[in-house]
Each structure stands twice: as C-alpha cells, then as structure tokens.
Design a protein around this motif. Structure first.
Motif, short mmCIF file in Angstrom:
data_model
loop_
_atom_site.label_atom_id
_atom_site.label_comp_id
_atom_site.label_asym_id
_atom_site.label_seq_id
_atom_site.Cartn_x
_atom_site.Cartn_y
_atom_site.Cartn_z
N LYS B 64 0.83 -1.21 0.00
CA LYS B 64 0.00 0.00 0.00
C LYS B 64 0.86 1.26 0.00
O LYS B 64 0.46 2.30 -0.52
CB LYS B 64 -0.89 0.03 1.25
CG LYS B 64 -2.13 -0.84 1.17
CD LYS B 64 -3.30 -0.05 0.62
CE LYS B 64 -4.61 -0.80 0.77
NZ LYS B 64 -4.72 -1.97 -0.10
N GLU B 179 -15.52 -3.66 -15.81
CA GLU B 179 -14.11 -3.96 -15.53
C GLU B 179 -13.47 -4.49 -16.80
O GLU B 179 -14.15 -5.08 -17.63
CB GLU B 179 -14.00 -5.06 -14.46
CG GLU B 179 -14.41 -4.61 -13.08
CD GLU B 179 -14.49 -5.77 -12.10
OE1 GLU B 179 -14.68 -5.51 -10.91
OE2 GLU B 179 -14.37 -6.95 -12.53
N GLU B 264 -0.45 -0.13 -10.02
CA GLU B 264 -1.63 -0.74 -9.37
C GLU B 264 -2.29 -1.71 -10.33
O GLU B 264 -2.72 -2.80 -9.95
CB GLU B 264 -2.63 0.34 -8.94
CG GLU B 264 -2.25 1.06 -7.65
CD GLU B 264 -2.05 0.15 -6.47
OE1 GLU B 264 -0.88 -0.04 -6.07
OE2 GLU B 264 -3.03 -0.39 -5.93
N VAL B 265 -2.41 -1.28 -11.61
CA VAL B 265 -3.03 -2.16 -12.61
C VAL B 265 -2.15 -3.39 -12.85
O VAL B 265 -2.64 -4.52 -12.95
CB VAL B 265 -3.25 -1.39 -13.93
CG1 VAL B 265 -3.73 -2.33 -15.03
CG2 VAL B 265 -4.26 -0.28 -13.70
N VAL B 269 -3.93 -5.16 -8.46
CA VAL B 269 -5.29 -5.20 -9.00
C VAL B 269 -5.37 -6.13 -10.21
O VAL B 269 -6.31 -6.92 -10.34
CB VAL B 269 -5.79 -3.78 -9.34
CG1 VAL B 269 -7.23 -3.81 -9.82
CG2 VAL B 269 -5.67 -2.87 -8.14
N GLN B 271 -6.09 -5.61 -13.30
CA GLN B 271 -7.05 -5.26 -14.34
C GLN B 271 -7.42 -3.79 -14.14
O GLN B 271 -7.05 -3.19 -13.13
CB GLN B 271 -8.31 -6.14 -14.26
CG GLN B 271 -9.11 -5.88 -13.00
CD GLN B 271 -10.29 -6.81 -12.79
OE1 GLN B 271 -10.46 -7.29 -11.69
NE2 GLN B 271 -11.07 -7.07 -13.81
N THR B 273 -10.19 -1.29 -13.16
CA THR B 273 -11.50 -1.27 -12.50
C THR B 273 -11.84 0.18 -12.15
O THR B 273 -10.96 1.04 -12.14
CB THR B 273 -11.49 -2.10 -11.20
OG1 THR B 273 -10.75 -1.37 -10.23
CG2 THR B 273 -10.87 -3.46 -11.40
N HIS B 275 -12.46 1.38 -9.32
CA HIS B 275 -12.00 1.79 -7.99
C HIS B 275 -10.52 1.52 -7.81
O HIS B 275 -10.09 0.97 -6.81
CB HIS B 275 -12.79 1.05 -6.91
CG HIS B 275 -14.26 1.18 -7.10
ND1 HIS B 275 -14.92 2.37 -6.95
CD2 HIS B 275 -15.20 0.27 -7.47
CE1 HIS B 275 -16.20 2.19 -7.20
NE2 HIS B 275 -16.40 0.93 -7.53
N LEU B 276 -9.73 1.94 -8.80
CA LEU B 276 -8.30 1.64 -8.73
C LEU B 276 -7.62 2.39 -7.60
O LEU B 276 -6.76 1.85 -6.90
CB LEU B 276 -7.64 2.04 -10.05
CG LEU B 276 -7.75 0.98 -11.13
CD1 LEU B 276 -7.33 1.56 -12.46
CD2 LEU B 276 -6.90 -0.21 -10.77
#
Lengths: 308, 361
Positions: B64, B179, B264-265, B269, B271, B273, B275-276
């Motif tokens: 994070k 998504e 993040e993608v 995650v 993918q 989305t 709410h990235l």
C-alpha cells in the motif's frame, strides 16, 4: 421542444444552480476579507449529511437546514481558529478540511445511505406559477431556493453598498494597513470565514434536502471546487457569481437537457461538462486582461498576525 | 499561560510536531470510539497493531505504501516549488489507464512479456505526465490557478476511467461488469517474494525518494526549485526560469503518479476497474506535509499512511466500522499537524517565567 418540456427544464436548471450559488456566495464573502478556504467540498458534505440526518430524525426539513447551517458555521469557525489564531497555512488547512469533511461525512452518513425523507416541498405562488414557460421555474420552487436568491441580494448589499463592505474589502486588500487603521482584522476575517462556512453548509443542505432528498457518500461531486472557481471567474462580483452559478448548474444537468435532442454521447462524457466548462472559462478569462484577474483581493490567502 | 513568539524557529519542534499530532489524533480517535461504545484499546489495536502483526501484514503495508510514496515524492517536488498541484489523483488514474491500455493490448501475446511490462509502465508515466502537462500549460500560457485546474482534471480523469471501463476496455466475457479483462500472470509485475504481493514498485518508489533527496540536496535544478519555492522574486533575480521549473516539477510529478497508477493495474489489482485508487493521490498530499517535505520524512509518513489504509480495512472486518474512518483520521491528523506547527514559531510560557532573551532558541 414543447412548452411543457421547456418549463420543466427551466425549473430544473434553476434548481441545479442553487447548491453552487450558496457555496460560491460563501466563498465570495470569505475571500473578500482575504480568507481562502479550499475546504468548501468538505464543508458542503458536512452540511449535507448533518442536514439529512437531522431532517430524517426530526421529520422536519427546516430543522435539517438549521442543523446544516450550524455545521457549516462550525467548520468555518474551525478554519478561522486554525488560520487566524494558530497561523496555519490557508491552503493546507482548507485541504485538510476537504479531506476530513469527506471522511467524517461518509462516516456519519453510513446508516442513512439509501433512506429517504420528504424533501422541502415547492411553494407555488398562486397565479404567477401558472405563467407559461417560466411560471413554474420562477414561482413554484422551494423556500430554500428563494432564500439563496435573497442571500445573494444581501451579499450584494453587504459587499458593494454598505460600510461594513468597505471594511471587509480593506481587510482583504491589505490586512497590515487595515490593522494600522484600527480595523479589527482578525475579528472581521473570523466572522467572514464563519459566514462562508454557513453558506457552504446551506449549499450542502440544498443538495440533500431539496435537490435530491437523499444522502450518498461524496454527493457534492466537486461542487465545492467549482464554487471556488466560479468566484474567480466572476471576478469577485456578486452579480456575476449569481449568473455563473446558474450557468454551471445548467452544465451539471446537461445529460437531462440533451435527452430529447438525440445527441448520443456517453453519460460519462456529459458528466465531464461542468469541469471542462470550468477550465475553458478560466482560459477565456485570462484573455480578458482587465476583467476579473486583477479584481482578486490582494491579501487573499495571506495570513496576518498583529504581532508581526 | 502566555504565548510568545520565538526568536528563531525551533528545530526540535519541527521534528516533534508530527509526533505530537499523531498522539493527539490517536487520543481523539480513542475518545471517538469510546463515544461510539466500542472498546478504544481493542479498536486501536485492530487499527495500528493487528494489521502488521505478521510478515504478511508487513508486506501488505509495503504494498500500500508503494503508490503513496510515488505520488508523495512527486508532490513534494511541486510543493517545494510552491506549485500547488492537487492533481496527483487524476495523474494516477491516467497512468493506470495508459498502463492498462498497453498491457491489455499485449494480453494475448505469447512472448515478450518483459518488454510489454516495460512498455505499459512507460505508457503510464507518459499518460500521467501528459495529464500534469495540461496543468502546466494552463498555468504557463493562461495563468490559470493550478489548484483549480488540477482538481477539475481529477474529476475529468475519473469520468474518463468510468467511460473506459463501461465502454472500450470492458471485458466482453465479464458478465457486463464495468471492468477490463484480467491481465495474464506474465504481465504482472515481479513480486519481491513468491508468498507476498509486494512488488518491484517498492524499491522503485524508494529509489524515487532517494532521487528526490539527491536532486534537492545536490543538483542545480533542485537548488533552483528550492530558491523558487522560498522566493519567486529572488529566483527571478538569479535568472532562474520559473517556466522551466513549473514544467519540470509538474512533469516529474505526473510521471511518478502515473507510474503509481500503472503499477496498481500491473500489480495487486491486475485489471482496470473503476475503484483503482483508494484516494492515494489525495492522501499523498498529507504524507508530504507530515513528512516535512523531506525524503526521509516522506518515507516514514508514507508507511504510516499505508497503515491507516490497511488499519481501516481491518476495522471494517473486525468491528464493522466504515472504511471512511481512514480518511477522517487522515484529515484530522493534518489539522493537528498544522496546529502543532504553531509551536515551531511560538512557545507557551507559564505566568511568572522570565521572558525569553533575544536570540534564545
């Protein structure tokens, strides 16, 4: 477009501008005295959520409005306390207000998402409301909308016509000189910051109690920021703030306005309209050298402490 | 008790005030939870300690912290130059979109995934830079407030992302969910350890922080940014170009925030989305303030803020408290920090104490 559709669109267009108008008037009042509060978004959300909770617990929208105004006022007072007494940076304090207000409002409103209340009912003025095309839009709205226009009038008088307005302007232009003239700089600024917060709270209340009587997380969707931009665009003049708020209100319901025209744009593209319009207006404004740009209160965002 | 202005800013308070703010936030939080009828000690434990009890928890914390640090390093550069870029969130989203588009285009490849990964990361950086470039252009050519334009671009970026996942990027086999398709495993960033999700973005973020330190402490450009931030007029007399600095800090911030989005993608995650971002771009602003705009401080503050994110998730699981608590605490922390900074330039004196001598620190 037939007359009935036009009347309905005129009705909704005016309503869509009201949250912006409340908030922008608050920004105007505070900024005229030199207080730059970027926390509008947070204060509006706090007003919206507290107003909604109060209205749904008491079954009285009027109490909701009062609670929202009080909450906004408290937020403004907190801003004043931090920036005036503790000398915090206005930009950073405003950002904190936005982040804190967004979080706290979501937290408080958690149990109220999806619940509904009876919003503020429209009041139709007999006869006048039946005027074709504009009757419904102008004479069959709710009292909170009329209050916004009244407060716009009052702000105009206060800022541009009264002695108090001169004092506010003096404090906003050069706090040090104002202080030397014997004006109570910090008191004026605190008062105006509180007034600004109160107006932001009312703007939030209009959203959650009249415009769409419900609460959803982050329901202001950037209106607080647009209100900040509106005041810049209007060159810190009350009359133009009123006009600009309604123009941006219209941009906010573009999807509604375009529904009948067959222009097939994805909803997300239409939702960008107010923000794009805002940037476009800022660009256009920069071309007009004598308009607006130099009307900004010179002391805006500058802290002042009598001990310096 | 009297308030007295210090003759010079206190160095000690500069370090102590973030800690003071932290303690105040913790106490206020405990009071709020007690008021809500929750056991404060248990809630505090669940928020601050439980998430990092084991190695997995710590690896999640570092995961994070990665996007937070990347955004915060970029923002720090902007704030040093007094460029109030509030748009890291939008630059993050554009980076995620740019990286996502390239990665999805390579999803059917049979080889060359390493290059695809690199290409997607670079695309993310470029998209973020381009988005920040709009802010620079508007400020440079049209004198528009970067605060307002960068905020507006955040909202536009979000709508762009929503449009993409409802339209062109939507997975045809995805049961109509907004998504994108899932990226194949070869297109995901290498993790630092097979058991954990924390990926090579972390060392890159730390490198960025180190780079920031080098730039500010050791380079002419960094010196110019510092001078410019402290006094634009002085920088003008010295012949530094404010335009070059404006473009430089915004482009650098856009690239870093864009990279954070792409990571993040391409990382946890996997993918595109709706709410990235969990609000990393906004939280990073507070990270910069809390970290005193210094690389080391930013890394520490970034780790703390990562903890508030996973702590908030943990509270949701264990106590059913809403996740918005995280944001509330972050805002409260900034309030307390700004207030505590008062003590850098002022001191409280008990009545009867001798007044400070001139020059006393």
């Amino acid at each position: 477009m037939d007359a009935e559709l036009f009347a309905t669109l005129a009705f909704s267009t005016l309503r869509a501008g009201i949250p912006l108008l409340y908030c922008a008037l608050g920004v105007l009042l505070a900024e005229r005295s030199g207080m730059l509060n970027l926390g509008q978004e947070g204060m509006m959300l706090m007003g919206a959520v507290v107003g909604f909770i109060a209205a749904s617990e008491s079954q009285s929208p009027a109490l909701g409005v009062l609670a929202a105004a009080g909450t906004g006022l408290a937020c403004g007072a907190l801003f004043a306390l931090l920036t005036l007494l503790l000398q915090t940076n206005q930009v950073a304090t405003g950002l904190a207000m936005t982040i804190f207000g967004t979080g706290l409002s979501a937290f408080l409103g958690e149990d109220y998402v999806g619940s509904s209340i009876d919003g503020i009912a429209p009041l139709a003025v007999p006869l006048l409301a039946d005027i074709p095309l504009f009757g419904q839009a102008l004479f069959a709205q709710d009292w909170l909308l009329y209050l916004a226009w009244l407060l716009a009038l009052a702000s105009y008088w206060l800022l541009h016509r009264s002695r108090a307005g001169l004092i506010i302007t003096a404090v906003g232009e050069d706090p040090a000189v104002a202080h030397r003239l014997g004006l109570p700089v910090r008191r004026v600024r605190a008062l105006m910051a509180c007034a600004g917060g109160l107006m932001a709270g009312l703007g939030g209340a209009y959203l959650s109690l009249a415009y769409t009587p419900l609460w959803t997380e982050g329901m202001t969707t950037g209106r607080g920021w647009i209100a900040l931009a509106l005041v810049v665009l209007a060159g810190w003049r009350t009359g133009l703030v009123l006009v600009a708020a309604h123009v941006f209100g219209m941009a906010g319901i573009l999807n509604l306005l375009l529904q009948g025209t067959g222009i097939g744009l994805p909803g997300q593209m239409l939702a960008m309209a107010p923000y794009l319009l805002c940037i476009a207006a800022l660009v256009l404004l920069s071309r007009q050298r004598d308009f607006g740009r130099y009307q900004s209160p010179p002391g805006l965002g500058q802290n002042f402490s009598p001990e310096d | 008790m009297r308030i007295e202005r210090r003759a010079a800013p206190s160095r000690r308070m500069q370090v102590l005030s973030p800690l003071l703010a932290l303690v105040a936030t913790g106490l206020t939080g405990a009071a709020i939870f007690a008021g809500l009828g929750q056991p404060p000690a248990a809630v505090m434990y669940a928020f601050f300690i439980a998430p990092v009890r084991d190695l997995y928890g710590i690896s999640e914390l570092l995961l994070k912290a990665t996007p937070l640090l990347l955004c915060a390093v970029g923002l720090s550069l902007c704030f040093r130059a007094r460029v109030w870029n509030i748009g890291a969130e939008g630059q993050f989203i554009l980076g995620a979109l740019g990286g996502g588009v390239v990665a999805l285009a390579c999803n059917e490849f049979s080889a060359g995934f390493g290059w695809a990964l690199l290409g997607a990361s670079v695309a993310g950086m470029l998209a973020g830079t381009a988005w920040a470039g709009i802010v620079a252009l508007l400020r440079d050519r049209f004198d528009c407030s970067e605060i307002l334009t960068s905020i507006m671009l955040n909202y536009i970026a979000l709508q762009l992302l929503l449009w993409a996942v409802h339209g062109p990027l939507k997975d045809p086999a995805g049961f109509n969910f907004p998504e994108s398709a899932l990226l194949v495993e070869e297109l995901l960033l290498p993790t630092l350890h097979p058991d954990y999700r924390v990926h090579i973005g972390l060392p890159i973020a730390l490198l960025a922080a180190a780079g920031l330190w080098l730039l500010m402490a050791r380079s002419l450009l960094g010196f110019q940014v510092r001078v410019f931030g402290e006094s634009a007029r002085t920088a003008g007399y010295a012949g530094f170009s404010s335009r070059v600095l404006l473009w430089f800090v915004l482009a650098a911030c856009g690239a870093l925030a864009g990279l954070a989005g792409a990571f993040e993608v391409l990382g946890p995650v996997g993918q595109v989305t709706p709410h990235l971002s969990a609000g990393y771009g906004f939280s990073a602003i507070i990270v910069v303030f809390l970290g005193r705009n210094h690389p080391v401080g930013i890394v520490l503050a970034g780790l703390l803020f990562a903890l508030t994110f996973i702590g908030g998730e943990n509270l949701q699981i264990e106590f059913g408290l809403p996740r918005s608590i995280t944001q509330m605490f972050q805002g409260m922390l900034l309030f307390y920090l700004l207030a505590a900074d008062f003590l850098i330039n002022h001191r409280l004196r008990l009545p009867g104490a001798a007044p400070a001598l001139a020059g006393e620190r």
